[in-house]
Design a protein around this motif. Structure first.
Motif, PDB file in Angstrom:
ATOM      1  N   GLY A 115       0.921  -1.210  -0.144  1.00  0.00           N
ATOM      2  CA  GLY A 115      -0.032   0.028  -0.010  1.00  0.00           C
ATOM      3  C   GLY A 115       0.797   1.217   0.112  1.00  0.00           C
ATOM      4  N   GLU A 116       0.317   2.422   0.519  1.00  0.00           N
ATOM      5  CA  GLU A 116       0.956   3.873   0.334  1.00  0.00           C
ATOM      6  C   GLU A 116       2.023   3.838   1.612  1.00  0.00           C
ATOM      7  OE1 GLU A 116      -0.661   8.036   0.667  1.00  0.00           O
ATOM      8  OE2 GLU A 116      -1.881   6.979  -0.386  1.00  0.00           O
ATOM      9  N   VAL A 117       2.981   4.531   0.981  1.00  0.00           N
ATOM     10  CA  VAL A 117       4.311   4.332   2.151  1.00  0.00           C
ATOM     11  C   VAL A 117       4.802   6.059   1.789  1.00  0.00           C
ATOM     12  CG1 VAL A 117       6.456   3.720   2.635  1.00  0.00           C
ATOM     13  CG2 VAL A 117       4.654   2.127   2.098  1.00  0.00           C
ATOM     14  N   GLU A 118       5.080   6.828   2.840  1.00  0.00           N
ATOM     15  CA  GLU A 118       5.638   8.084   2.858  1.00  0.00           C
ATOM     16  C   GLU A 118       7.139   7.636   3.075  1.00  0.00           C
ATOM     17  OE1 GLU A 118       8.096  11.090   2.472  1.00  0.00           O
ATOM     18  OE2 GLU A 118       7.924  10.508   4.928  1.00  0.00           O
ATOM     19  N   ILE A 119       8.044   7.659   1.882  1.00  0.00           N
ATOM     20  CA  ILE A 119       9.200   6.819   1.986  1.00  0.00           C
ATOM     21  C   ILE A 119      10.316   7.782   2.916  1.00  0.00           C
ATOM     22  CG2 ILE A 119      11.087   6.955   0.246  1.00  0.00           C
ATOM     23  CD1 ILE A 119       9.651   4.388  -0.372  1.00  0.00           C
ATOM     24  N   MET A 120      10.384   8.920   3.042  1.00  0.00           N
ATOM     25  CA  MET A 120      11.352   9.680   3.710  1.00  0.00           C
ATOM     26  C   MET A 120      11.171   9.213   5.190  1.00  0.00           C
ATOM     27  SD  MET A 120      12.726  11.176   1.332  1.00  0.00           S
ATOM     28  CE  MET A 120      14.085  11.985   2.557  1.00  0.00           C
ATOM     29  N   ALA A 237       9.320   5.477  -9.234  1.00  0.00           N
ATOM     30  CA  ALA A 237       7.802   5.530  -9.282  1.00  0.00           C
ATOM     31  C   ALA A 237       7.148   6.150 -10.471  1.00  0.00           C
ATOM     32  CB  ALA A 237       7.286   5.846  -7.928  1.00  0.00           C
ATOM     33  N   SER A 238       7.774   7.089 -10.953  1.00  0.00           N
ATOM     34  CA  SER A 238       7.271   7.827 -11.951  1.00  0.00           C
ATOM     35  C   SER A 238       7.768   7.491 -13.382  1.00  0.00           C
ATOM     36  CB  SER A 238       7.861   9.297 -11.815  1.00  0.00           C
ATOM     37  OG  SER A 238       9.179   9.567 -12.271  1.00  0.00           O
ATOM     38  N   ARG A 239       8.475   6.214 -13.375  1.00  0.00           N
ATOM     39  CA  ARG A 239       9.304   5.843 -14.460  1.00  0.00           C
ATOM     40  C   ARG A 239       9.002   4.226 -14.703  1.00  0.00           C
ATOM     41  NH1 ARG A 239      12.655   9.020 -17.770  1.00  0.00           N
ATOM     42  NH2 ARG A 239      12.547   7.384 -19.051  1.00  0.00           N
ATOM     43  N   PRO A 240       7.888   3.667 -14.970  1.00  0.00           N
ATOM     44  CA  PRO A 240       7.897   2.271 -15.267  1.00  0.00           C
ATOM     45  C   PRO A 240       8.530   1.555 -16.101  1.00  0.00           C
ATOM     46  CG  PRO A 240       5.929   3.570 -16.031  1.00  0.00           C
ATOM     47  CD  PRO A 240       6.628   4.301 -15.152  1.00  0.00           C
ATOM     48  N   ASP A 241       9.165   2.422 -17.013  1.00  0.00           N
ATOM     49  CA  ASP A 241       9.951   1.962 -18.339  1.00  0.00           C
ATOM     50  C   ASP A 241      11.311   1.669 -17.686  1.00  0.00           C
ATOM     51  OD1 ASP A 241      10.172   4.816 -17.928  1.00  0.00           O
ATOM     52  OD2 ASP A 241      11.052   5.123 -19.706  1.00  0.00           O
ATOM     53  N   VAL A 242      11.948   2.423 -16.799  1.00  0.00           N
ATOM     54  CA  VAL A 242      13.223   2.574 -16.119  1.00  0.00           C
ATOM     55  C   VAL A 242      13.032   1.143 -15.308  1.00  0.00           C
ATOM     56  CG1 VAL A 242      14.858   3.350 -14.848  1.00  0.00           C
ATOM     57  CG2 VAL A 242      13.733   4.828 -16.479  1.00  0.00           C
ATOM     58  N   GLN A 243      12.103   1.027 -14.579  1.00  0.00           N
ATOM     59  CA  GLN A 243      11.741   0.115 -13.728  1.00  0.00           C
ATOM     60  C   GLN A 243      11.887  -1.016 -14.297  1.00  0.00           C
ATOM     61  OE1 GLN A 243       8.802  -0.405 -10.281  1.00  0.00           O
ATOM     62  NE2 GLN A 243       7.871   1.535 -10.751  1.00  0.00           N
ATOM     63  N   GLU A 358      -1.544   7.819  -5.352  1.00  0.00           N
ATOM     64  CA  GLU A 358      -2.516   8.425  -5.969  1.00  0.00           C
ATOM     65  C   GLU A 358      -2.978   9.743  -5.184  1.00  0.00           C
ATOM     66  OE1 GLU A 358      -7.341   7.669  -7.388  1.00  0.00           O
ATOM     67  OE2 GLU A 358      -6.254   6.067  -6.677  1.00  0.00           O
ATOM     68  N   GLY A 359      -2.968  10.829  -5.976  1.00  0.00           N
ATOM     69  CA  GLY A 359      -3.106  12.143  -5.507  1.00  0.00           C
ATOM     70  C   GLY A 359      -2.119  13.058  -4.548  1.00  0.00           C
ATOM     71  N   TYR A 372      13.670  15.766  -1.323  1.00  0.00           N
ATOM     72  CA  TYR A 372      12.324  15.947  -1.076  1.00  0.00           C
ATOM     73  C   TYR A 372      12.238  15.731   0.566  1.00  0.00           C
ATOM     74  CZ  TYR A 372      11.953  14.769  -6.027  1.00  0.00           C
ATOM     75  OH  TYR A 372      11.934  14.711  -7.378  1.00  0.00           O
ATOM     76  N   SER A 373      11.452  16.415   1.086  1.00  0.00           N
ATOM     77  CA  SER A 373      10.767  15.965   2.356  1.00  0.00           C
ATOM     78  C   SER A 373       9.834  15.065   2.652  1.00  0.00           C
ATOM     79  CB  SER A 373      10.489  17.394   3.220  1.00  0.00           C
ATOM     80  OG  SER A 373       9.316  18.026   2.655  1.00  0.00           O
ATOM     81  N   GLU A 374       8.901  14.985   1.450  1.00  0.00           N
ATOM     82  CA  GLU A 374       7.876  13.797   1.580  1.00  0.00           C
ATOM     83  C   GLU A 374       7.783  13.263  -0.060  1.00  0.00           C
ATOM     84  OE1 GLU A 374       4.089  15.137   2.981  1.00  0.00           O
ATOM     85  OE2 GLU A 374       4.740  16.217   4.679  1.00  0.00           O
ATOM     86  N   VAL A 375       7.708  11.979   0.261  1.00  0.00           N
ATOM     87  CA  VAL A 375       7.376  11.254  -1.157  1.00  0.00           C
ATOM     88  C   VAL A 375       6.751   9.881  -0.703  1.00  0.00           C
ATOM     89  CG1 VAL A 375       8.737   9.783  -2.811  1.00  0.00           C
ATOM     90  CG2 VAL A 375      10.033  11.755  -1.883  1.00  0.00           C
ATOM     91  N   SER A 376       5.436  10.072  -1.474  1.00  0.00           N
ATOM     92  CA  SER A 376       4.587   9.099  -1.239  1.00  0.00           C
ATOM     93  C   SER A 376       4.388   8.035  -2.346  1.00  0.00           C
ATOM     94  CB  SER A 376       3.222   9.863  -0.929  1.00  0.00           C
ATOM     95  OG  SER A 376       3.054  10.318   0.368  1.00  0.00           O
ATOM     96  N   VAL A 377       4.542   7.076  -2.282  1.00  0.00           N
ATOM     97  CA  VAL A 377       4.473   6.022  -3.078  1.00  0.00           C
ATOM     98  C   VAL A 377       3.381   4.840  -2.802  1.00  0.00           C
ATOM     99  CG1 VAL A 377       6.843   6.388  -3.978  1.00  0.00           C
ATOM    100  CG2 VAL A 377       6.546   4.535  -2.374  1.00  0.00           C
ATOM    101  N   SER A 378       3.256   3.891  -3.785  1.00  0.00           N
ATOM    102  CA  SER A 378       2.257   2.918  -3.648  1.00  0.00           C
ATOM    103  C   SER A 378       3.151   1.760  -3.882  1.00  0.00           C
ATOM    104  CB  SER A 378       1.081   2.960  -4.079  1.00  0.00           C
ATOM    105  OG  SER A 378       0.110   1.980  -4.128  1.00  0.00           O
ATOM    106  N   LEU A 379       3.334   0.664  -3.084  1.00  0.00           N
ATOM    107  CA  LEU A 379       3.936  -0.806  -3.199  1.00  0.00           C
ATOM    108  C   LEU A 379       3.021  -1.736  -3.227  1.00  0.00           C
ATOM    109  CD1 LEU A 379       6.581  -0.066  -0.571  1.00  0.00           C
ATOM    110  CD2 LEU A 379       6.950   0.345  -2.816  1.00  0.00           C
ATOM    111  N   VAL A 380       2.985  -2.802  -4.031  1.00  0.00           N
ATOM    112  CA  VAL A 380       2.601  -4.026  -4.211  1.00  0.00           C
ATOM    113  C   VAL A 380       3.578  -5.131  -4.266  1.00  0.00           C
ATOM    114  CG1 VAL A 380       1.244  -5.736  -5.556  1.00  0.00           C
ATOM    115  CG2 VAL A 380       0.557  -3.234  -5.694  1.00  0.00           C
ATOM    116  N   ARG A 381       3.540  -5.674  -3.082  1.00  0.00           N
ATOM    117  CA  ARG A 381       4.740  -6.831  -2.439  1.00  0.00           C
ATOM    118  C   ARG A 381       4.284  -8.043  -3.497  1.00  0.00           C
ATOM    119  NH1 ARG A 381       8.065  -5.067   1.526  1.00  0.00           N
ATOM    120  NH2 ARG A 381       8.832  -7.434   1.614  1.00  0.00           N
ATOM    121  N   ARG A 382       5.425  -8.947  -3.537  1.00  0.00           N
ATOM    122  CA  ARG A 382       5.328 -10.018  -4.223  1.00  0.00           C
ATOM    123  C   ARG A 382       4.826 -11.230  -3.186  1.00  0.00           C
ATOM    124  NH1 ARG A 382       7.999 -10.484  -8.873  1.00  0.00           N
ATOM    125  NH2 ARG A 382       9.680  -9.095  -9.205  1.00  0.00           N
TER     126      ARG A 382
END
Length: 382
Positions: A115-120, A237-243, A358-359, A372-382
């Motif tokens: 789910g959503e994680v604030e990375i910093m 998180a913004s570049r699925p091609d690089v991922q 999202e958002g 950044y001081s805040e980076v929010s991403v969404s993770l789906v674990r294996r």
């Protein structure tokens, strides 16, 4: 030399703080050498920064009255201490530390869940903290005090509160002295104990020299590595091609991290002091002046890199100033590269998806911090 007055540049103005990278890009075009409201000369172009880095005799690293080992020294004194420093970041040492690096990384990633994680706050800051403690051989009980110390240090620096900055510096030194004293009483097989046995010019290092060297390693780690983790996670998180490429070809991760951190550098600037009258980009700068080399601008110079925001797997690594250049190049670069490479390997290996939450909006760090001081991403674990 130009007769025009340089732009009076304020790195703490709202225009800069709203988006540092955009502000530096603008200054590089308008006024490649600017005079700061705080008495510094700021240098924005890659060629000018390289000229400064390649001439340590004219641009000294002795910028503070406080002794700084070895980064605040000049040759030949710098060389003696840098030789000691570099023995702790050899390829052999990095290979030996890699299992510990993976253990720390996996433990932190396991705690994230889905789910959503604030990375910093959830990953970047504890990653830098725990990793440095493991590398130095420091106990886990220091994790929380060091995290709280890093927070207060950022606040004091941002506020230009000299009294608070001195207080937090003294507090940090006390942590190091405590670790040194413990090992004198009960020697262990870790980096901190090894440093106690080092010699320079045939004598043991003084406690002040040891504290300064360890401070240099650790403070840089806590700030730039945490910033680097946030920058890399946000980019992926913004570049699925690089991922996709990195998931299939993990051998490309190290170079990819260097390129990502060229686009948005985690370290904004370093200081120098002129030892004689110099001319930089047609500007006369007198002897004894403070000069800021703006990594966050030089590594985005269109004359060298073309479109500064374009990511390339095949870019020539030589011009990248992420870890500096010359005699004062970052001493901990091998450790930083190992840590970031392992982090990305393990993050991609533990997930099937990494996307921007999202958002969510990125919150930029403010000068002198990068990233950044805040980076929010969404993770789906294996």
């Amino acid at each position: 030399m130009s007769d025009e007055m340089p732009v009076d540049w304020d790195p703490r103005s709202s225009a800069v703080q709203d988006n540092q990278i955009a502000a530096y890009d603008d200054m590089r075009h308008r006024c490649p050498v600017a005079h700061s409201a705080y008495g510094n000369w700021a240098v924005f172009r890659h060629a000018d920064v390289v000229r400064i880095l390649d001439d340590p005799a004219a641009f000294s690293n002795r910028v503070s009255p406080r002794r700084s080992v070895p980064n605040g020294m000049d040759p030949p004194e710098h060389t003696l201490f840098r030789d000691i420093n570099d023995r702790y970041f050899t390829p052999e040492r990095m290979r030996a530390f890699e299992p510990d690096c993976r253990e720390v990384t996996r433990g932190l990633l396991d705690a994230l869940g889905d789910g959503e994680v604030e990375i910093m706050s959830a990953l970047a800051e504890p990653f830098a903290n725990h990793m440095q403690c493991r590398f130095m051989g420091w106990p886990e009980r220091l994790h929380e005090p060091l995290r709280e110390w890093a927070r207060r240090n950022r606040e004091a620096t941002l506020a230009l509160d000299r009294e608070a900055m001195a207080a937090v510096a003294g507090e940090f030194d006390s942590y190091i002295r405590e670790q040194l004293d413990e090992r004198r009483e009960n020697p262990t097989h870790d980096v901190t104990s090894e440093l106690l046995a080092e010699r320079v010019d045939g004598r043991p290092l003084s406690d002040d020299e040891l504290v300064s060297m360890i401070r240099n390693w650790t403070v840089g780690e806590l700030s730039t590595i945490s910033a680097g983790v946030g920058i890399v996670a946000s980019f992926l998180a913004s570049r699925p091609d690089v991922q996709s490429v990195l998931r299939a070809e993990p051998d490309r991760i190290r170079a990819a991290c260097d390129e990502i951190l060229r686009i948005r550098p985690p370290l904004i600037a370093n200081r120098r002091r002129t030892t004689r009258d110099v001319v930089v980009a047609d500007r006369a700068i007198p002897a004894g002046e403070r000069v800021l080399v703006l990594w966050a601008s030089a590594d985005r110079d269109e004359e060298i890199f073309g479109d500064p925001d374009e990511f390339s797997f095949d870019r020539d690594p030589e011009p990248n100033l992420l870890y500096g250049r010359g005699v004062h190049a970052c001493p901990g670069a091998p450790l930083a590269r190992l840590e970031l490479t392992v982090l990305v390997e393990e993050l991609l290996g533990a997930t099937t998806s990494l996307t921007a939450a999202e958002g969510a909006h990125l919150v930029y760090a403010t000068y002198p911090a990068g990233g950044y001081s805040e980076v929010s991403v969404s993770l789906v674990r294996r």
